[in-house]
Structure formats: structure tokens, C-alpha cells
Design an enzyme around this catalytic site. Structure first.
Site, mmCIF file in Angstrom:
data_model
loop_
_atom_site.group_PDB
_atom_site.id
_atom_site.type_symbol
_atom_site.label_atom_id
_atom_site.label_comp_id
_atom_site.label_asym_id
_atom_site.label_seq_id
_atom_site.Cartn_x
_atom_site.Cartn_y
_atom_site.Cartn_z
ATOM 1 N N HIS A 125 5.294 5.111 2.233
ATOM 2 C CA HIS A 125 5.600 6.293 3.074
ATOM 3 C C HIS A 125 6.489 5.891 4.248
ATOM 4 O O HIS A 125 7.424 6.604 4.604
ATOM 5 C CB HIS A 125 4.319 6.928 3.617
ATOM 6 N N THR A 140 0.807 3.554 2.055
ATOM 7 C CA THR A 140 1.239 3.760 3.445
ATOM 8 C C THR A 140 2.574 3.074 3.706
ATOM 9 O O THR A 140 3.457 3.624 4.368
ATOM 10 C CB THR A 140 0.170 3.189 4.414
ATOM 11 N N LEU A 193 -11.385 10.238 -0.898
ATOM 12 C CA LEU A 193 -10.541 9.224 -0.250
ATOM 13 C C LEU A 193 -9.079 9.655 -0.278
ATOM 14 O O LEU A 193 -8.310 9.376 0.637
ATOM 15 C CB LEU A 193 -10.690 7.886 -0.988
ATOM 16 N N GLY A 194 -8.685 10.319 -1.375
ATOM 17 C CA GLY A 194 -7.286 10.703 -1.584
ATOM 18 C C GLY A 194 -6.785 11.577 -0.440
ATOM 19 O O GLY A 194 -7.517 12.433 0.062
ATOM 20 N N ILE A 195 -5.547 11.343 -0.040
ATOM 21 C CA ILE A 195 -4.974 12.074 1.089
ATOM 22 C C ILE A 195 -3.954 13.082 0.557
ATOM 23 O O ILE A 195 -2.882 12.694 0.096
ATOM 24 C CB ILE A 195 -4.316 11.100 2.090
ATOM 25 N N CYS A 222 -14.787 5.292 14.998
ATOM 26 C CA CYS A 222 -13.991 5.330 16.243
ATOM 27 C C CYS A 222 -12.829 6.307 16.067
ATOM 28 O O CYS A 222 -12.084 6.237 15.092
ATOM 29 C CB CYS A 222 -13.455 3.942 16.576
ATOM 30 N N CYS A 233 -15.842 3.864 22.898
ATOM 31 C CA CYS A 233 -16.299 5.237 22.656
ATOM 32 C C CYS A 233 -17.771 5.231 22.241
ATOM 33 O O CYS A 233 -18.369 4.183 21.990
ATOM 34 C CB CYS A 233 -15.429 5.895 21.587
ATOM 35 N N CYS A 247 0.855 -1.195 0.000
ATOM 36 C CA CYS A 247 0.000 0.000 0.000
ATOM 37 C C CYS A 247 0.888 1.241 0.000
ATOM 38 O O CYS A 247 2.053 1.174 0.404
ATOM 39 C CB CYS A 247 -0.863 -0.039 1.266
ATOM 40 N N GLU A 296 -2.160 -5.206 4.355
ATOM 41 C CA GLU A 296 -3.045 -5.901 3.403
ATOM 42 C C GLU A 296 -2.584 -7.349 3.344
ATOM 43 O O GLU A 296 -1.482 -7.628 2.890
ATOM 44 C CB GLU A 296 -2.908 -5.276 2.008
ATOM 45 N N CYS A 312 -18.275 3.389 18.808
ATOM 46 C CA CYS A 312 -18.087 1.941 18.912
ATOM 47 C C CYS A 312 -19.289 1.310 19.599
ATOM 48 O O CYS A 312 -19.827 0.304 19.142
ATOM 49 C CB CYS A 312 -16.819 1.621 19.696
HETATM 50 P P1 NAD Z 1 -1.832 6.017 -5.709
HETATM 51 O O1 NAD Z 1 -0.926 7.073 -5.199
HETATM 52 O O2 NAD Z 1 -1.246 4.785 -6.305
HETATM 53 O O3 NAD Z 1 -2.861 6.642 -6.758
HETATM 54 C C1 NAD Z 1 -3.058 7.999 -6.945
HETATM 55 C C2 NAD Z 1 -3.153 8.214 -8.450
HETATM 56 O O4 NAD Z 1 -3.530 9.572 -8.681
HETATM 57 C C3 NAD Z 1 -1.836 7.969 -9.186
HETATM 58 O O5 NAD Z 1 -2.023 6.980 -10.196
HETATM 59 C C4 NAD Z 1 -1.489 9.324 -9.767
HETATM 60 O O6 NAD Z 1 -0.836 9.242 -11.016
HETATM 61 C C5 NAD Z 1 -2.890 9.953 -9.882
HETATM 62 N N1 NAD Z 1 -2.847 11.415 -10.046
HETATM 63 C C6 NAD Z 1 -1.865 12.278 -9.705
HETATM 64 N N2 NAD Z 1 -2.172 13.520 -10.117
HETATM 65 C C7 NAD Z 1 -3.381 13.455 -10.718
HETATM 66 C C8 NAD Z 1 -4.229 14.405 -11.352
HETATM 67 N N3 NAD Z 1 -3.894 15.695 -11.420
HETATM 68 N N4 NAD Z 1 -5.389 13.974 -11.879
HETATM 69 C C9 NAD Z 1 -5.737 12.658 -11.815
HETATM 70 N N5 NAD Z 1 -4.976 11.727 -11.218
HETATM 71 C C10 NAD Z 1 -3.812 12.112 -10.680
HETATM 72 O O7 NAD Z 1 -2.757 5.659 -4.472
HETATM 73 P P2 NAD Z 1 -3.846 4.511 -4.155
HETATM 74 O O8 NAD Z 1 -3.202 3.454 -3.350
HETATM 75 O O9 NAD Z 1 -4.655 4.132 -5.344
HETATM 76 O O10 NAD Z 1 -4.740 5.393 -3.161
HETATM 77 C C11 NAD Z 1 -5.474 6.500 -3.665
HETATM 78 C C12 NAD Z 1 -5.473 7.650 -2.675
HETATM 79 O O11 NAD Z 1 -6.196 7.274 -1.500
HETATM 80 C C13 NAD Z 1 -4.100 8.093 -2.184
HETATM 81 O O12 NAD Z 1 -4.119 9.504 -2.027
HETATM 82 C C14 NAD Z 1 -3.978 7.414 -0.827
HETATM 83 O O13 NAD Z 1 -3.106 8.119 0.038
HETATM 84 C C15 NAD Z 1 -5.391 7.478 -0.350
HETATM 85 N N6 NAD Z 1 -5.819 6.463 0.617
HETATM 86 C C16 NAD Z 1 -6.772 6.838 1.489
HETATM 87 C C17 NAD Z 1 -7.292 5.933 2.384
HETATM 88 C C18 NAD Z 1 -8.384 6.352 3.318
HETATM 89 O O14 NAD Z 1 -8.796 5.542 4.140
HETATM 90 N N7 NAD Z 1 -8.862 7.591 3.195
HETATM 91 C C19 NAD Z 1 -6.827 4.610 2.384
HETATM 92 C C20 NAD Z 1 -5.867 4.241 1.451
HETATM 93 C C21 NAD Z 1 -5.369 5.171 0.556
HETATM 94 ZN ZN ZN Z 2 -14.029 3.557 19.602
#
Ligand code: NAD
Ligand code: ZN
Length: 342
Positions: free
Chosen positions: A43, A40, A262-264, A107, A96, A38, A64, A99
Site C-alpha cells: 500500500h 501494508t 482480521l481482514g481490512i 493501546c 494510557c 506485508c 517484518e 498500557c
Molecule cells: P492478502 O491480501 O494477501 O490476502 C487476502 C486474500 O483474500 C487473497 O489471497 C485474496 O485472493 C483473498 N480473497 C479475495 N476475495 C475473496 C473472497 N471473495 N473470498 C475468499 N477470499 C478472497 O493479505 P494477508 O497479508 O494475508 O492479510 C489478510 C488480511 O488481513 C488483509 O485484508 C490485510 O489487510 C489484513 N491485515 C490485518 C491486520 C490486522 O492487524 N488487523 C494485520 C495485517 C493484515
Molecule cells: Zn498506551
């Protein structure tokens, strides 16, 4: 046992011999068979600012996985030795408000496997039974190994109704790729995927995208015109964490649309709130999976024909973890699997 360990602050991971994890009476010991890499984990391996702030070495990384039940705590009655299982990463507090109301995914005290406690890139992992998901037998092993990110994809993809709707998936990383197949399965009309990486755009087509867009070359409005769309996207799944991508997605949404994020992002993102207000948009943040409604939905969609396997592109024996991490880091990959039996 062998495990992939962040031994000290700084870049890198080491394959080390470590003690088998201890068991409590409510725990399950699992022999790990396959794991997914992943973002993560990248990172943590690379030791970026987030990792430096969050991770306290020594730590076994990874979350995973699929594995086989080896040992049950004395309180555990509803699993058997040899059962094929995965784990929910978020170990919740159980005490909490949320939960106690059964909303475990809300949580605020949850601890992450492979982040706040020893993880699954190891020959064995131990989890509380309430975090163990017993698989339906006919799901292939690699799909079982990535139930965690598949759950992120499903949780996001089903945040808003998609039947008959036009959906934009922003970012075709492993999660965006799986989400593409999920919204297609769930009855979306058009599924447009925006992604700069050509390898991933091609994968997105395999996952069922109607149209893929390179955001550096073409606007979302041009894609909409090509499809004959008149209103804008009803549903957006933000899976890139990219500021410009989020802004252009919002500008391409229909009135009354929903955006699940979802994206961080690694930085603050300025957006024009006027667009949210005057288009009457709903914004929903997504973290993790719903326990265990998302897991149930993943299973039944696979039973009814959903196939996420094209999103898995590379496999490595666990001893070749450096090559596996490099492949995941390159971006020219979907999901990368480590095999712990090879
Ligand atoms: P990843 O980094 O492999 O995918 C992100 C994709 O976005 C890449 O393919 C990248 O090329 C693309 N991208 C970059 N710039 C872009 C733009 N301007 N337009 C369109 N696409 C663009 O990550 P992943 O494993 O598929 O996860 C997706 C995202 O979700 C990540 O940001 C990750 O950190 C986050 N995430 C969040 C959670 C949560 O629980 N919220 C859990 C897992 C992952
Ligand atoms: Zn809790």
C-alpha cells in the site's frame, strides 16, 4: 546504511543511503538479516488512498524482520550482543489506561514501525527494548523473519476455542495460510479455506486444509454438505477484507459461533444484523498481536511441531526489491522474503 525509503508522496520506493537510526537509553540497535513483505508495504509503495492519508515521507518502510543485536542502550540489561531477535511493530505509549493495566495491544496511541516511524527494510533498525522479542534458538531464520504476520494469524486463530470445531478460513493470503496450519495444530476438526486464487488454494492444502473452495464456483453450503456437516461453521477467521466473502461466511455459521475479523476492507460492508442476533454470534475484531501472549503461543506451537514454512514461497536479495514487491503484488505467492545480507 542502505534502506528502502518512501522519499516523497507518490508511488515507488527507493534504495537510499541514509544515516543510521539514533539510539536512546532504552533502545536496541539491530542488524537486519531477513524481512517479510506485508500488504501494508505494498500500500505504501503503491501510494493508495490509505497511504496518502497515513504516511509522512521521508520514511524507511517495512516491519517484518529478524536480526541480530548490535548495540544496547545503557538501560538495557536483559539482552546480549548477537542475540537473534524480531520486533513487535506497535510501539505503545506506556501511559494510557490499557498500557498501565498490561493490555498493551489495546493501546490507542501506538505508533507503527515502518508506518509512523522508520522501519526495518534497512541494514539496521532501532526499537525500544520492550518491543524486542528474543527468539528461541531452534526456530529457522525465515520463520523468525515473519513472526509479525504469524502473530496476526495466531491472534486471530486462537480468538475462539477451535478444539474439535469446524473452522472456515476466508482468504488464503500469507496470514490465512498460516492460520490454517495453526487451527489444524490446535485441534480443529474440519478446516475449510475459501480463496479465489488457485495458487493459494493449493498452498492452503499444504498447510493442512481439509477442503478448499473457490468462492466464484461453489458455495460454502456445498462444501459443508460434501463434508457431512450439519450445523455450520463454529469459528470463522475473516482474512480477506472482501464484502461478499464476509456475508457468505456469516450465512454459513452455526448458532453460537464466533467470527474473528482480521481482514481490512477498503469500503463499508453492509451485513444482516438479524443473522448475528438470531444465530447468537460473537464478532471479534483483531488488530496486531497480544503483547506478548501471542508471541509466547507462536513459540510454543513451533516447539510442539507447527510448521508454517510452506507459506513462504519466494526469496530475493534486497537489491531486487522491485521484483520482490511485484511477486508479492501478483497474488501468485505466499510470503515473500527479502535477504539483507545477500
Ligand atoms: P492478502 O491480501 O494477501 O490476502 C487476502 C486474500 O483474500 C487473497 O489471497 C485474496 O485472493 C483473498 N480473497 C479475495 N476475495 C475473496 C473472497 N471473495 N473470498 C475468499 N477470499 C478472497 O493479505 P494477508 O497479508 O494475508 O492479510 C489478510 C488480511 O488481513 C488483509 O485484508 C490485510 O489487510 C489484513 N491485515 C490485518 C491486520 C490486522 O492487524 N488487523 C494485520 C495485517 C493484515
Ligand atoms: Zn498506551
Amino acid at each position: 546504511m542502505l534502506a528502502l525509503v518512501k522519499t516523497a508522496p507518490g508511488p515507488g520506493l527507493e534504495l537510499c543511503d541514509v544515516p543510521e537510526p539514533p539510539m536512546g537509553i532504552d533502545d536496541v540497535r539491530i542488524r537486519v538479516l531477513k524481512t517479510g513483505i506485508c500488504g501494508t508495504d505494498l500500500h505504501i509503495a503503491d501510494w493508495d488512498a490509505w497511504a496518502e492519508k497515513t504516511i509522512r515521507p521521508p520514511l524507511v518502510v517495512g516491519h517484518e524482520f529478524v536480526g541480530e543485536v548490535l548495540e544496547l542502550g545503557s538501560n538495557v540489561n536483559d539482552l546480549a550482543i548477537g542475540d537473534m531477535v524480531s520486533g513487535e511493530v506497535h510501539v505503545v505509549c506506556g501511559r494510557c489506561r490499557h498500557c498501565r493495566a498490561g493490555r498493551w495491544h489495546l493501546c490507542a496511541n501506538s505508533i507503527g514501525l515502518g508506518v509512523g516511524r522508520d522501519g526495518a527494510f534497512a541494514e539496521q533498525v532501532v526499537l525500544p527494548v520492550t518491543n524486542v522479542w528474543h527468539h528461541w534458538p531452534r526456530i529457522d531464520r525465515e520463520t523468525q523473519a515473519i513472526f509479525d504476520p504469524f502473530g496476526n494469524a495466531v491472534h486471530t486463530a486462537l480468538a475462539f476455542p477451535v478444539l474439535g470445531e469446524d473452522v472456515l478460513v476466508v482468504g488464503a493470503g500469507p496470514i490465512g495460510l498460516m492460520a490454517t496450519a495453526v487451527v489444524r495444530h490446535a485441534g480443529a476438526r474440519y478446516v475449510v479455506v475459501s480463496e479465489p486464487n488457485p495458487f493459494r488454494r493449493e498452498l492452503a492444502m499444504k498447510m493442512g486444509a481439509t477442503l478448499v473452495v473457490d468462492p466464484r464456483e461453489r458455495s460454502l453450503q456445498e462444501a459443508q454438505a460434501e463434508l457431512g456437516m450439519v450445523e455450520g461453521f463454529d469459528v470463522v477467521l475473516e482474512m480477506s477484507g472482501n464484502p461478499a466473502a464476509l456475508r457468505s461466511a456469516i450465512s454459513a455459521m452455526a448458532h453460537g459461533g464466533g467470527i474473528a475479523i482480521l481482514g481490512i476492507p477498503t469500503e463499508e460492508i453492509a451485513i444482516d444484523i438479524n443473522e448475528i442476533v438470531f444465530k447468537m454470534l460473537t464478532v471479534k475484531g483483531i488488530y496486531g498481536r497480544e503483547m506478548y501472549e501471542t508471541w509466547y503461543k507462536m513459540t510454543v506451537m513451533l516447539q510442539s511441531g507447527l510448521d508454517i514454512t510452506p507459506a513462504i514461497t519466494h526469496r530475493f536479495p534486497f537489491r531486487e526489491h522491485e521484483a520482490a514487491f511485484a511477486t508479492a503484488r501478483s497474488g501468485d505467492s505466499g510470503k515473500v522474503i527479502l535477504d539483507w545480507t545477500a
